[in-house]
Design a protein around this motif. Structure first.
Motif, PDB file in Angstrom:
ATOM      1  N   LEU A   1       0.830  -1.203   0.000  1.00  0.00           N
ATOM      2  CA  LEU A   1       0.000   0.000   0.000  1.00  0.00           C
ATOM      3  C   LEU A   1       0.866   1.256   0.000  1.00  0.00           C
ATOM      4  CD1 LEU A   1      -2.815  -0.920   2.559  1.00  0.00           C
ATOM      5  CD2 LEU A   1      -3.017  -0.735   0.080  1.00  0.00           C
ATOM      6  N   ILE A   2       1.934   1.216   0.811  1.00  0.00           N
ATOM      7  CA  ILE A   2       2.833   2.366   0.870  1.00  0.00           C
ATOM      8  C   ILE A   2       3.564   2.541  -0.453  1.00  0.00           C
ATOM      9  CG2 ILE A   2       4.894   3.301   1.990  1.00  0.00           C
ATOM     10  CD1 ILE A   2       3.972   1.914   4.565  1.00  0.00           C
ATOM     11  N   LEU A   3       4.097   1.447  -0.998  1.00  0.00           N
ATOM     12  CA  LEU A   3       4.854   1.518  -2.248  1.00  0.00           C
ATOM     13  C   LEU A   3       3.984   1.918  -3.436  1.00  0.00           C
ATOM     14  CD1 LEU A   3       7.133  -1.632  -1.876  1.00  0.00           C
ATOM     15  CD2 LEU A   3       7.901   0.742  -1.947  1.00  0.00           C
ATOM     16  N   SER A   4       2.697   1.606  -3.362  1.00  0.00           N
ATOM     17  CA  SER A   4       1.801   1.938  -4.472  1.00  0.00           C
ATOM     18  C   SER A   4       1.410   3.406  -4.477  1.00  0.00           C
ATOM     19  CB  SER A   4       0.534   1.078  -4.399  1.00  0.00           C
ATOM     20  OG  SER A   4      -0.260   1.445  -3.290  1.00  0.00           O
ATOM     21  N   GLY A   5       1.816   4.132  -3.415  1.00  0.00           N
ATOM     22  CA  GLY A   5       1.457   5.542  -3.356  1.00  0.00           C
ATOM     23  C   GLY A   5      -0.022   5.739  -3.130  1.00  0.00           C
ATOM     24  N   ALA A   6      -0.586   4.919  -2.237  1.00  0.00           N
ATOM     25  CA  ALA A   6      -2.033   4.969  -2.006  1.00  0.00           C
ATOM     26  C   ALA A   6      -2.513   6.334  -1.543  1.00  0.00           C
ATOM     27  CB  ALA A   6      -2.421   3.897  -0.975  1.00  0.00           C
ATOM     28  N   GLY A   7      -1.598   7.112  -0.972  1.00  0.00           N
ATOM     29  CA  GLY A   7      -1.954   8.482  -0.624  1.00  0.00           C
ATOM     30  C   GLY A   7      -2.529   8.655   0.770  1.00  0.00           C
ATOM     31  N   SER A   8      -2.860   7.597   1.469  1.00  0.00           N
ATOM     32  CA  SER A   8      -3.427   7.698   2.807  1.00  0.00           C
ATOM     33  C   SER A   8      -2.342   7.991   3.833  1.00  0.00           C
ATOM     34  CB  SER A   8      -4.145   6.395   3.176  1.00  0.00           C
ATOM     35  OG  SER A   8      -5.160   6.087   2.263  1.00  0.00           O
TER      36      SER A   8
END
Length: 235
Positions: free
Chosen positions: A179-186
């Motif tokens: 999630l962090i690596l995907s740049g989820a933005g949260s």
């Protein structure tokens, strides 16, 4: 994982102990780390094909316990000599990267003829754990599988190589890292909650165990910068 290195240099180090490889091409099995710190180094251009198994894959394809590969990388010949012999004869004919990849794929397809099956309830349990990204009560899994708790834990560790609780934690960490690596933005707190961590302190402790750094440090690391660069250049 089953890997085949045919060009370049690769070295692995677990808790300061260097794992030595033989001459090229090298075929190796690599397993899951369990509370260990490891480094992998490459030098120059490298040709490396990897087949990643599901949790029961190593056991079912080769009939061997996953415990053999925990915290280590081992030459295929040391682990399963018959497979290595059939594999080695064809590696000498390879020239291009596609040749090596096809050779690896063909060897695995041939190995299916000798495959065995893990207990069906383990497949059910692993599917439940993976669907929840590790954020699930093992007591609920065991109840759903209809098996005794002691048998479940013993057979899970024998087949997979890890105890089920740690397996859940690996999946939970992998999920939040992606999630962090995907740049989820949260915000980190939101990501932690979505991944099933109880609170920020629980999330930070788990993250440090696997990444050897805090979530914030990971956000500022080269991994994030490289992931962002790749993502921007793919769009």
């Amino acid at each position: 994982m089953l890997g085949l290195i045919w060009r370049g240099f690769a070295g692995a180090e677990v808790e300061g102990q260097l794992l030595k490889f033989g001459s090229m091409p090298i075929s190796h099995f690599s397993g899951q780390l369990f509370r260990k710190h490891a480094l992998v180094r490459w030098r120059g251009g490298i040709g490396h094909a990897v087949a990643e198994f599901r949790a029961t894959g190593f056991f079912e394809l080769f009939g061997l316990s996953g415990k053999l590969l925990v915290n280590t990388t081992r030459a295929v010949n040391d682990v399963h000599p018959p497979f290595d012999r059939s594999f080695a004869a064809r590696k000498t004919e390879c020239v291009t990267p596609d040749d090596y990849i096809r050779t690896l794929q063909d060897a695995l397809i041939r190995q299916i003829a000798d495959a065995c099956e893990a207990p069906p309830y383990l497949h059910k349990a692993i599917n439940m754990i993976e669907a929840a990204n590790g954020a699930i009560r093992l007591s609920d899994v065991i109840l759903e599988c209809g098996v005794q708790e002691r048998s479940f834990h013993l057979n899970f560790k024998s087949v997979v190589g890890l105890n089920p609780k740690y397996f859940c934690r690996v999946l939970q960490f992998n999920h939040v890292a992606q999630l962090i690596l995907s740049g989820a933005g949260s915000q980190l707190a939101e990501l932690a909650a979505d991944a099933g961590f109880y609170d920020q302190a629980h999330f930070t402790r788990a993250f440090k165990e696997f990444a050897k750094q805090s979530p914030q440090a990971f956000l500022e690391s080269d991994e994030i910068n490289l992931s962002t660069f790749i993502r921007l250049n793919e769009s």
